[in-house]
Design a protein around this motif. Structure first.
Motif, PDB file in Angstrom:
ATOM      1  N   VAL A  69      -0.221   7.051   6.497  1.00  0.00           N
ATOM      2  CA  VAL A  69      -0.309   5.665   6.038  1.00  0.00           C
ATOM      3  C   VAL A  69      -0.024   5.574   4.545  1.00  0.00           C
ATOM      4  O   VAL A  69      -0.522   6.388   3.754  1.00  0.00           O
ATOM      5  N   LEU A  70       0.773   4.583   4.161  1.00  0.00           N
ATOM      6  CA  LEU A  70       0.950   4.275   2.739  1.00  0.00           C
ATOM      7  C   LEU A  70      -0.137   3.288   2.328  1.00  0.00           C
ATOM      8  O   LEU A  70      -0.306   2.238   2.952  1.00  0.00           O
ATOM      9  N   LEU A  71      -0.871   3.620   1.290  1.00  0.00           N
ATOM     10  CA  LEU A  71      -2.047   2.848   0.880  1.00  0.00           C
ATOM     11  C   LEU A  71      -1.696   1.868  -0.238  1.00  0.00           C
ATOM     12  O   LEU A  71      -0.766   2.105  -1.020  1.00  0.00           O
ATOM     13  N   PRO A  72      -2.440   0.767  -0.349  1.00  0.00           N
ATOM     14  CA  PRO A  72      -2.172  -0.223  -1.399  1.00  0.00           C
ATOM     15  C   PRO A  72      -2.364   0.366  -2.792  1.00  0.00           C
ATOM     16  O   PRO A  72      -3.375   1.040  -3.051  1.00  0.00           O
ATOM     17  N   PRO A  73      -1.439   0.125  -3.713  1.00  0.00           N
ATOM     18  CA  PRO A  73      -1.584   0.656  -5.083  1.00  0.00           C
ATOM     19  C   PRO A  73      -2.857   0.182  -5.775  1.00  0.00           C
ATOM     20  O   PRO A  73      -3.437   0.912  -6.584  1.00  0.00           O
ATOM     21  N   ILE A  74      -3.297  -1.033  -5.452  1.00  0.00           N
ATOM     22  CA  ILE A  74      -4.475  -1.594  -6.133  1.00  0.00           C
ATOM     23  C   ILE A  74      -5.735  -0.789  -5.814  1.00  0.00           C
ATOM     24  O   ILE A  74      -6.726  -0.839  -6.575  1.00  0.00           O
ATOM     25  N   GLU A  75      -5.738  -0.037  -4.726  1.00  0.00           N
ATOM     26  CA  GLU A  75      -6.903   0.766  -4.358  1.00  0.00           C
ATOM     27  C   GLU A  75      -6.830   2.184  -4.922  1.00  0.00           C
ATOM     28  O   GLU A  75      -7.721   2.996  -4.680  1.00  0.00           O
ATOM     29  N   GLY A  76      -5.772   2.462  -5.686  1.00  0.00           N
ATOM     30  CA  GLY A  76      -5.574   3.800  -6.231  1.00  0.00           C
ATOM     31  C   GLY A  76      -6.258   4.022  -7.564  1.00  0.00           C
ATOM     32  O   GLY A  76      -7.147   3.252  -7.973  1.00  0.00           O
ATOM     33  N   PRO A  77      -5.849   5.045  -8.283  1.00  0.00           N
ATOM     34  CA  PRO A  77      -6.442   5.356  -9.597  1.00  0.00           C
ATOM     35  C   PRO A  77      -6.227   4.212 -10.589  1.00  0.00           C
ATOM     36  O   PRO A  77      -5.352   3.349 -10.399  1.00  0.00           O
ATOM     37  N   LEU A  78      -7.031   4.202 -11.638  1.00  0.00           N
ATOM     38  CA  LEU A  78      -6.866   3.201 -12.698  1.00  0.00           C
ATOM     39  C   LEU A  78      -5.502   3.368 -13.356  1.00  0.00           C
ATOM     40  O   LEU A  78      -4.896   4.446 -13.297  1.00  0.00           O
ATOM     41  N   PRO A  79      -4.983   2.296 -13.961  1.00  0.00           N
ATOM     42  CA  PRO A  79      -3.663   2.395 -14.609  1.00  0.00           C
ATOM     43  C   PRO A  79      -3.590   3.588 -15.556  1.00  0.00           C
ATOM     44  O   PRO A  79      -4.412   3.747 -16.460  1.00  0.00           O
ATOM     45  N   SER A  80      -2.616   4.441 -15.312  1.00  0.00           N
ATOM     46  CA  SER A  80      -2.481   5.671 -16.085  1.00  0.00           C
ATOM     47  C   SER A  80      -1.146   6.319 -15.771  1.00  0.00           C
ATOM     48  O   SER A  80      -0.438   5.920 -14.847  1.00  0.00           O
ATOM     49  N   VAL A  81      -0.817   7.345 -16.548  1.00  0.00           N
ATOM     50  CA  VAL A  81       0.370   8.162 -16.301  1.00  0.00           C
ATOM     51  C   VAL A  81      -0.101   9.595 -16.097  1.00  0.00           C
ATOM     52  O   VAL A  81      -0.852  10.133 -16.915  1.00  0.00           O
ATOM     53  N   LEU A  82       0.330  10.206 -14.998  1.00  0.00           N
ATOM     54  CA  LEU A  82      -0.118  11.543 -14.638  1.00  0.00           C
ATOM     55  C   LEU A  82       1.094  12.476 -14.543  1.00  0.00           C
ATOM     56  O   LEU A  82       2.059  12.188 -13.825  1.00  0.00           O
ATOM     57  N   LYS A  83       1.030  13.588 -15.278  1.00  0.00           N
ATOM     58  CA  LYS A  83       2.099  14.594 -15.236  1.00  0.00           C
ATOM     59  C   LYS A  83       1.559  15.851 -14.563  1.00  0.00           C
ATOM     60  O   LYS A  83       0.512  16.370 -14.957  1.00  0.00           O
ATOM     61  N   THR A 119      16.787  14.879 -12.369  1.00  0.00           N
ATOM     62  CA  THR A 119      15.975  14.046 -11.489  1.00  0.00           C
ATOM     63  C   THR A 119      16.329  14.306 -10.031  1.00  0.00           C
ATOM     64  O   THR A 119      17.491  14.205  -9.630  1.00  0.00           O
ATOM     65  N   LEU A 120      15.322  14.650  -9.244  1.00  0.00           N
ATOM     66  CA  LEU A 120      15.521  14.879  -7.809  1.00  0.00           C
ATOM     67  C   LEU A 120      15.226  13.634  -6.994  1.00  0.00           C
ATOM     68  O   LEU A 120      15.894  13.347  -6.004  1.00  0.00           O
ATOM     69  N   LEU A 121      14.184  12.912  -7.429  1.00  0.00           N
ATOM     70  CA  LEU A 121      13.744  11.761  -6.644  1.00  0.00           C
ATOM     71  C   LEU A 121      12.988  10.791  -7.547  1.00  0.00           C
ATOM     72  O   LEU A 121      12.187  11.206  -8.383  1.00  0.00           O
ATOM     73  N   SER A 122      13.245   9.520  -7.364  1.00  0.00           N
ATOM     74  CA  SER A 122      12.448   8.479  -8.013  1.00  0.00           C
ATOM     75  C   SER A 122      12.107   7.438  -6.953  1.00  0.00           C
ATOM     76  O   SER A 122      12.966   7.053  -6.144  1.00  0.00           O
ATOM     77  N   LEU A 123      10.859   7.025  -6.955  1.00  0.00           N
ATOM     78  CA  LEU A 123      10.446   6.031  -5.962  1.00  0.00           C
ATOM     79  C   LEU A 123       9.487   5.027  -6.586  1.00  0.00           C
ATOM     80  O   LEU A 123       8.820   5.302  -7.593  1.00  0.00           O
ATOM     81  N   GLU A 124       9.423   3.877  -5.941  1.00  0.00           N
ATOM     82  CA  GLU A 124       8.536   2.801  -6.383  1.00  0.00           C
ATOM     83  C   GLU A 124       7.977   2.120  -5.144  1.00  0.00           C
ATOM     84  O   GLU A 124       8.702   1.821  -4.199  1.00  0.00           O
ATOM     85  N   TYR A 125       6.652   1.868  -5.182  1.00  0.00           N
ATOM     86  CA  TYR A 125       5.984   1.254  -4.036  1.00  0.00           C
ATOM     87  C   TYR A 125       5.038   0.171  -4.521  1.00  0.00           C
ATOM     88  O   TYR A 125       4.176   0.414  -5.371  1.00  0.00           O
ATOM     89  N   ASP A 126       5.209  -1.055  -3.985  1.00  0.00           N
ATOM     90  CA  ASP A 126       4.392  -2.192  -4.402  1.00  0.00           C
ATOM     91  C   ASP A 126       3.369  -2.603  -3.349  1.00  0.00           C
ATOM     92  O   ASP A 126       2.762  -3.675  -3.450  1.00  0.00           O
ATOM     93  N   GLY A 127       3.168  -1.769  -2.355  1.00  0.00           N
ATOM     94  CA  GLY A 127       2.235  -2.099  -1.284  1.00  0.00           C
ATOM     95  C   GLY A 127       2.910  -2.702  -0.075  1.00  0.00           C
ATOM     96  O   GLY A 127       2.308  -2.779   1.003  1.00  0.00           O
ATOM     97  N   GLU A 128       4.150  -3.142  -0.243  1.00  0.00           N
ATOM     98  CA  GLU A 128       4.901  -3.745   0.853  1.00  0.00           C
ATOM     99  C   GLU A 128       6.199  -2.990   1.127  1.00  0.00           C
ATOM    100  O   GLU A 128       6.521  -2.672   2.256  1.00  0.00           O
ATOM    101  N   GLU A 129       6.938  -2.719   0.069  1.00  0.00           N
ATOM    102  CA  GLU A 129       8.254  -2.104   0.207  1.00  0.00           C
ATOM    103  C   GLU A 129       8.334  -0.807  -0.597  1.00  0.00           C
ATOM    104  O   GLU A 129       7.892  -0.752  -1.741  1.00  0.00           O
TER     105      GLU A 129
END
Length: 214
Positions: A69-83, A119-129
């Motif tokens: 399942v792909l989960l809603p971004p709003i339920e994820g970690p607080l706004p941040s950048v993780l490397k 770059t091998l892969l870049s993705l973006e998910y808004d909870g819908e698409e």
């Protein structure tokens, strides 16, 4: 009339004819009855055979495993950048990549780099698409990678809300590990360690080792 009937006689030939006619009628009757009973028997056998085949097909039909399942971004970690450094191990082979994740309430973005910076892969998910773009000839399971990352990082409450028993999921979670199973057995096992996270995909037979990049 009675006189006429009294004087009426049947010749032997006449009697033979009537007897043959009766036997013929009886023969036709039994033949029709036999054909009718035979037709019923064929229909009954055909019906039983169809029932048997339907029963067999229901037993032989594979029970599909639910998809991650792909989960809603709003339920994820607080706004941040993780490397992070991501290492994939499979069949005694391994490859390492650099993963940069940006978490926001509305969407999350993830970019996978080779050690050379390509770059091998870049993705973006808004909870819908889910939008993704592959930057090389190497094909990565983008949706599966995102779902595994979310299963690893999202909160217990979010995981329990979206991976329901009614949908075929079996969860076991504590502070040290998470195990996601189906009717086929364990699917994912996540181990939380001091130096990172170790993930095992039991169905596809590979391991993911994730370490924070300092």
């Amino acid at each position: 009339m009675s006189v006429f009937m009294d004087n009426l006689t049947f010749s032997p030939i006449h009697s033979v004819y009537l007897g043959s006619k009766n036997r013929y009628i009886e023969s036709c009757y039994f033949r029709k009855r036999s054909n009718y009973e035979g037709s019923l028997l064929v229909k009954l056998i055909t019906y039983c055979l169809l029932l048997f085949l339907c029963a067999c097909s229901s037993f032989l039909k594979p029970v599909l495993e639910p998809e991650l399942v792909l989960l809603p971004p709003i339920e994820g970690p607080l706004p941040s950048v993780l490397k992070q450094v991501l290492t994939i191990k499979q069949n005694e082979k391994e490859a390492s990549f650099i993963v940069v994740s940006r978490f926001e309430a509305e969407r999350l973005k993830l970019v996978v780099f080779q050690a050379t910076g390509q770059t091998l892969l870049s993705l973006e998910y808004d909870g819908e698409e889910l939008k993704y773009k592959e930057g090389s000839s190497i094909s990565l399971p983008s949706e599966e990678m995102l779902a595994i990352m979310q299963f690893t990082l999202w909160s217990d409450s979010s995981i329990k809300q979206h991976y329901l028993l009614d949908n075929g999921w079996i969860l076991m979670m504590n502070s040290e590990q998470r195990v996601l199973s189906t009717h086929l057995g364990p699917l994912l096992t996540v181990h939380y360690k001091d130096n990172g996270v170790a993930i095992e995909h039991h169905r596809h037979h590979y391991q993911l080792l994730i370490h924070k990049l300092k």
